[in-house]
Design a protein around this motif. Structure first.
Motif, PDB file in Angstrom:
ATOM      1  N   TRP A  97       5.181 -33.115 -25.049  1.00 12.92           N
ATOM      2  CA  TRP A  97       4.253 -33.485 -23.833  1.00 12.92           C
ATOM      3  C   TRP A  97       3.527 -32.483 -23.219  1.00 12.92           C
ATOM      4  O   TRP A  97       2.512 -32.612 -22.762  1.00 12.92           O
ATOM      5  CB  TRP A  97       5.612 -34.205 -22.872  1.00 12.92           C
ATOM      6  N   ARG A  98       3.914 -31.149 -23.695  1.00 11.88           N
ATOM      7  CA  ARG A  98       2.912 -30.178 -23.393  1.00 11.88           C
ATOM      8  C   ARG A  98       1.675 -30.333 -24.175  1.00 11.88           C
ATOM      9  O   ARG A  98       0.643 -29.989 -23.679  1.00 11.88           O
ATOM     10  CB  ARG A  98       3.791 -28.879 -23.645  1.00 11.88           C
TER      11      ARG A  98
ATOM     12  N   ALA B 192      -0.483 -32.906 -22.622  1.00 10.93           N
ATOM     13  CA  ALA B 192      -1.206 -32.200 -21.390  1.00 10.93           C
ATOM     14  C   ALA B 192      -2.360 -31.172 -21.675  1.00 10.93           C
ATOM     15  O   ALA B 192      -2.831 -30.774 -20.783  1.00 10.93           O
ATOM     16  CB  ALA B 192      -0.020 -31.998 -20.535  1.00 10.93           C
TER      17      ALA B 192
ATOM     18  N   LYS C 230       2.416 -23.810 -13.963  1.00 12.38           N
ATOM     19  CA  LYS C 230       2.288 -25.087 -13.089  1.00 12.38           C
ATOM     20  C   LYS C 230       3.519 -25.174 -12.517  1.00 12.38           C
ATOM     21  O   LYS C 230       3.794 -25.943 -11.458  1.00 12.38           O
ATOM     22  CB  LYS C 230       1.753 -26.017 -14.001  1.00 12.38           C
TER      23      LYS C 230
ATOM     24  N   ASP D 150       7.588 -32.638 -13.485  1.00  8.41           N
ATOM     25  CA  ASP D 150       6.402 -32.792 -12.480  1.00  8.41           C
ATOM     26  C   ASP D 150       5.178 -32.063 -13.126  1.00  8.41           C
ATOM     27  O   ASP D 150       4.129 -32.547 -12.944  1.00  8.41           O
ATOM     28  CB  ASP D 150       6.969 -32.252 -11.149  1.00  8.41           C
ATOM     29  N   ALA D 151       5.622 -30.902 -13.718  1.00  7.67           N
ATOM     30  CA  ALA D 151       4.332 -30.182 -14.214  1.00  7.67           C
ATOM     31  C   ALA D 151       3.429 -31.089 -15.504  1.00  7.67           C
ATOM     32  O   ALA D 151       2.580 -30.793 -15.735  1.00  7.67           O
ATOM     33  CB  ALA D 151       4.767 -28.733 -14.780  1.00  7.67           C
ATOM     34  N   LEU D 152       4.450 -31.551 -16.132  1.00  5.10           N
ATOM     35  CA  LEU D 152       3.837 -32.441 -17.418  1.00  5.10           C
ATOM     36  C   LEU D 152       3.427 -33.817 -16.924  1.00  5.10           C
ATOM     37  O   LEU D 152       3.063 -34.543 -18.001  1.00  5.10           O
ATOM     38  CB  LEU D 152       5.195 -32.592 -18.249  1.00  5.10           C
ATOM     39  N   ASP D 153       3.355 -33.971 -15.709  1.00  2.00           N
ATOM     40  CA  ASP D 153       3.017 -35.343 -15.322  1.00  2.00           C
ATOM     41  C   ASP D 153       3.471 -36.581 -15.904  1.00  2.00           C
ATOM     42  O   ASP D 153       2.791 -37.411 -16.546  1.00  2.00           O
ATOM     43  CB  ASP D 153       1.260 -35.522 -15.268  1.00  2.00           C
ATOM     44  N   LEU D 154       4.807 -36.525 -15.923  1.00  2.00           N
ATOM     45  CA  LEU D 154       5.533 -37.652 -16.833  1.00  2.00           C
ATOM     46  C   LEU D 154       5.728 -38.986 -16.018  1.00  2.00           C
ATOM     47  O   LEU D 154       5.764 -38.852 -14.767  1.00  2.00           O
ATOM     48  CB  LEU D 154       6.990 -37.157 -17.111  1.00  2.00           C
ATOM     49  N   THR D 155       5.632 -39.884 -16.670  1.00  2.00           N
ATOM     50  CA  THR D 155       6.041 -41.318 -16.336  1.00  2.00           C
ATOM     51  C   THR D 155       7.451 -41.205 -15.694  1.00  2.00           C
ATOM     52  O   THR D 155       8.252 -40.725 -16.142  1.00  2.00           O
ATOM     53  CB  THR D 155       5.465 -42.474 -17.155  1.00  2.00           C
TER      54      THR D 155
ATOM     55  N   HIS E 208      10.274 -39.440 -17.490  1.00  2.00           N
ATOM     56  CA  HIS E 208      11.223 -38.632 -16.591  1.00  2.00           C
ATOM     57  C   HIS E 208      12.770 -38.770 -16.942  1.00  2.00           C
ATOM     58  O   HIS E 208      13.434 -37.743 -17.094  1.00  2.00           O
ATOM     59  CB  HIS E 208      10.991 -38.725 -15.204  1.00  2.00           C
TER      60      HIS E 208
END
Length: 762
Positions: free
Chosen positions: A12-13, A16, A26, A55-60, A64
């Motif tokens: 996920w990084r 992003a 972040k 939160d930093a990775l803007d996960l759904t 999450h």
């Protein structure tokens, strides 16, 4: 699970398009933490850390939950959503500053104790028996009707922070017998936790539980008071009006490391455990097993807490450590005997004694020179039991440390004298029921009548000398040398005891009323108040107290002055005129002294500010800071008294429009006497530094209970390793050492060199 977690973060990084550094910035965590998480180097996960990553990775929402499942973490309390700490708030900056101070302080303390020389003794543990820990469902805080499996809590000293982070509840009990290394483990935990702490994590702070009385106050209040004692800068104002210390505790930004549950008096342990269970604070608690087991049997386990039990050192541990701790081969015969004859009585005794790090360190220290022979420890004729061996090691530790004079210290600090002085300090702590050796409490080793007598004598002497200095020349000028000198001496000798008894009476009421004189948490500074309360409120409170106290002092002073003049010169007639004059004087002096005290004490509130961090890094640093603060107050109080008495008396006399005149020369002399006497007597009677000066620096050395150079002696004992520093106070290196010194007599103790019988060759 850790590899799956790391793979998810990397995946996920990449999506992003963030580098590890960008993700760390972040998420408000360290780059090192991101790297360890992605590589699977971390086997335990904190809920806050995982959430900040998500939160930093803007996960759904689904992603999450997937990340949480891979980490195996759950929220702190079922049904209670956690809030993410605001890492940009002013309180977060206070917590970060506290963390930096503690990291430096405890790193220095670890080095001072020599815990890593030549390497840390192996401290290992296993889980406690099931009846001493809570249910795993509670420890892992799963929702109702769910079950949880046990966690792997095995590890060693280098892994204690990681083991703690595996516990979702944030509560861990560490059990170990006396000398097993619980305090060093707590210290190591703090340093390792701080090394990987983020701004969202609480700050681990060590608190010695022996000084907590759960019947006298709540745990929260006690934690705040201990923070203010060891970090007086935290008295500064926080948002909401409380101190920064209180705000940190209330916001959950302090992780209490509660060391020494077993040192709480037995009658209070049940109440203490119930009080701990009445909070939801995360904590690490240390105790000896027997004492904790009895408290659990009388109440309950520490709610949500997992537990570990420190294991004994093994002969293999001893062999490696003692071999590498010395360049000589003096330990080889002993180690060979332990290896080849482990069931022999001498070996069994020595193995039992050296199964704790404390006794290993004592043995290494005592037998660290060419004149000593560790083989003596295998002599069953001298040491038939393990208890005899322990007494021998405890008894020879201090004489060994003081065998060689340290550079720059007094040569007359022989081992016998040091043993006697340290024994007096240990008995003083026993009487107080605390392990904390606080410089401001040393005078409490004297009885309360003795302390009252000391205050009376000090105030009387100060007043008499000031009276002679100010008024004696006038007596000589007005009445001639012979008559004037005699009258001046008698006037001072009469006034001194009167003032001394006055201060002694107030002091008696205070100490019998339970007042404790603690170090000031402020320093004197010109303008710029930023303390815990507003200037107006503090000024009003102190001025009001000064107004009342000043009126009483002035009122009574004139009553006693009239009586003194009558004794010296006879009472004039008619008596009615004397009464009228006395009442007028009492009113004028009462109003004048009230005005002077109100202005002087109010002014001190304007010139005070919280102390600097650098001024409270050790007990002696705090002592120096308080000396500066008290002397600063004296420099404010004395001239303020002089001026307000001189000009205030003129104002009061004019407003009353009576027969009394108040010449400026008379006002200045009365003000000088009141200023000097009041400021110095206040210092001796009502400040922690004044009590230290009067009792620890004069009375106790005069009686032979302490050396004259008390501060140098305490610092030297710390550097030798007899004492340790815990914030603003000293403690003995271990409770076992304090107990032994407390029971020791004043008779000289024979060292291991004189105890050893002559060895004969075959």
């Amino acid at each position: 699970m850790t590899r799956e977690f790391g793979a998810l973060v990397r995946q996920w990084r990449g999506r992003a398009q963030l580098t590890q550094e960008q993700l760390a910035e972040k998420a408000k965590i360290s780059v090192r933490t991101v790297r360890r998480l992605e590589t699977g180097a971390v086997s335990n996960f904190r809920f806050d850390t995982v959430r900040m990553l998500a939160d930093a990775l803007d996960l759904t929402a689904d992603e999450h939950r997937e990340l949480m499942a891979a980490a195996g973490v759950v929220p702190a309390l079922p049904g209670k959503p956690e809030t993410r700490p605001d890492v940009s708030s002013p309180l977060a900056a206070v917590a970060d500053r506290l963390a930096a101070v503690l990291e430096g302080r405890w790193q220095r303390e670890l080095e001072q104790r020599g815990a890593h020389n030549p390497f840390p003794l192996p401290v290992r543990w296993q889980p406690v028996p099931g009846e001493l820990a809570d249910h795993w469902d509670n420890i892992r805080r799963v929702p109702p009707k769910h079950t949880a499996s046990p966690l792997d809590l095995t590890g060693d000293l280098t892994e204690i922070a990681d083991v703690y982070r595996r516990v979702p509840s944030g509560r861990l009990v560490v059990l170990g017998r006396a000398g097993a290394g619980k305090t060093i483990l707590a210290l190591r935990f703090v340093l390792d936790y701080l090394a990987t702490r983020t701004s969202a994590d609480p700050v681990p702070v060590i608190f010695s539980l022996a000084s907590w009385d759960p019947a006298a106050g709540t745990l929260r209040d006690w934690l705040v008071n201990r923070l203010l004692r060891d970090h007086p800068d935290l008295v500064a104002n926080a948002p909401g009006g409380s101190t920064q210390a209180a705000a940190l505790v209330d916001a959950g930004r302090v992780l209490p490391v509660l060391d020494g549950f077993d040192e709480i008096p037995e009658v209070l342990r049940r109440a203490a455990l119930l009080a701990l269970n009445g909070t939801s604070l995360p904590m690490l608690l240390t105790s000896r097993p027997h004492e904790y087991r009895k408290a659990v049997a009388a109440s309950d386990v520490l709610t949500w807490a997992a537990g570990i039990w420190i294991a004994d050192l093994t002969p293999a541990d001893l062999a490696d450590y003692l071999r590498r701790s010395s360049r000589t081969s003096r330990w080889h015969p002993v180690l060979t005997e332990l290896r080849d004859q482990p069931d022999a009585p001498a070996s069994k005794n020595l193995i039992e004694v050296l199964s704790t790090p404390l006794m290993v360190v004592l043995a290494r220290t005592i037998y660290d020179d060419a004149e000593s022979d560790p083989a003596d420890l295998l002599d069953t004729s001298r040491f038939p039991t393990s208890g005899d061996l322990e007494d021998h090691l405890l008894g020879n530790f201090v004489p060994t440390l003081y065998r060689t004079p340290a550079a720059g210290v007094r040569r007359d600090w022989t081992s016998d004298r040091a043993q006697r002085w340290l024994g007096n300090l240990a008995r003083h702590l026993d009487r107080l029921g605390t392990p904390d050796l606080a410089w401001w409490q040393l005078g409490n080793s004297l009885s309360r009548p003795a302390r009252v007598l000391g205050v009376v004598l000090a105030s009387a002497i100060v007043t008499t000398l000031a009276d002679w200095l100010i008024y004696l020349p006038g007596y000589v000028r007005d009445s001639g040398f012979a008559s004037g000198f005699g009258l001046g001496l008698l006037d001072g000798l009469l006034l001194g005891p009167v003032v001394g008894l006055g201060f002694g009476l107030v002091y008696t009421l205070m100490i019998f009323g339970g007042v404790v004189f603690e170090p000031a948490r402020v320093r004197m500074r010109l303008f710029g108040w930023n303390g815990r309360t507003s200037v107006a409120r503090t000024f009003a409170a102190r001025s009001g107290a000064g107004l009342l106290g000043g009126f009483v002092v002035g009122f009574v002073h004139q009553l006693m002055a009239t009586a003194g003049r009558g004794v010296l010169h006879g009472f004039p007639s008619p008596i009615g005129a004397l009464i009228e004059t006395t009442l007028t004087n009492m009113l004028v002096f009462g109003a004048t002294f009230a005005l002077a005290a109100a202005v002087a004490f109010g002014l001190t509130s304007v010139l005070e500010a919280p102390v600097d961090l650098d001024s409270a890094t050790s007990p002696l640093a705090m002592l120096r800071t308080n000396r500066t603060t008290v002397l600063g107050r004296v420099l404010v109080l004395a001239p303020t008294f002089v001026l307000t008495i001189a000009f205030g008396g003129m104002l009061v006399a004019a407003l009353l429009d009576g027969p009394l005149s108040w010449p400026l020369s008379y006002g200045l002399s009365a003000g000088a006497l009141g200023g000097v006497t009041g400021a110095l007597s206040y210092t001796f009677a009502f400040t922690a530094w004044g009590q230290w000066l009067l009792f620890a620096r004069v009375w106790l050395p005069l009686s032979g209970k302490l050396p004259w150079a008390v501060t140098a002696f305490l610092d030297d004992a710390y550097r030798r390793g007899v004492l340790r520093q815990v914030g603003a106070v000293y403690q003995f290196r271990h409770a076992r050492l304090q107990d032994h010194l407390s029971r020791a007599r004043d008779t000289p103790l024979r060292t291991h060199a004189t105890l050893r019988e002559p060895r004969t060759s075959l």
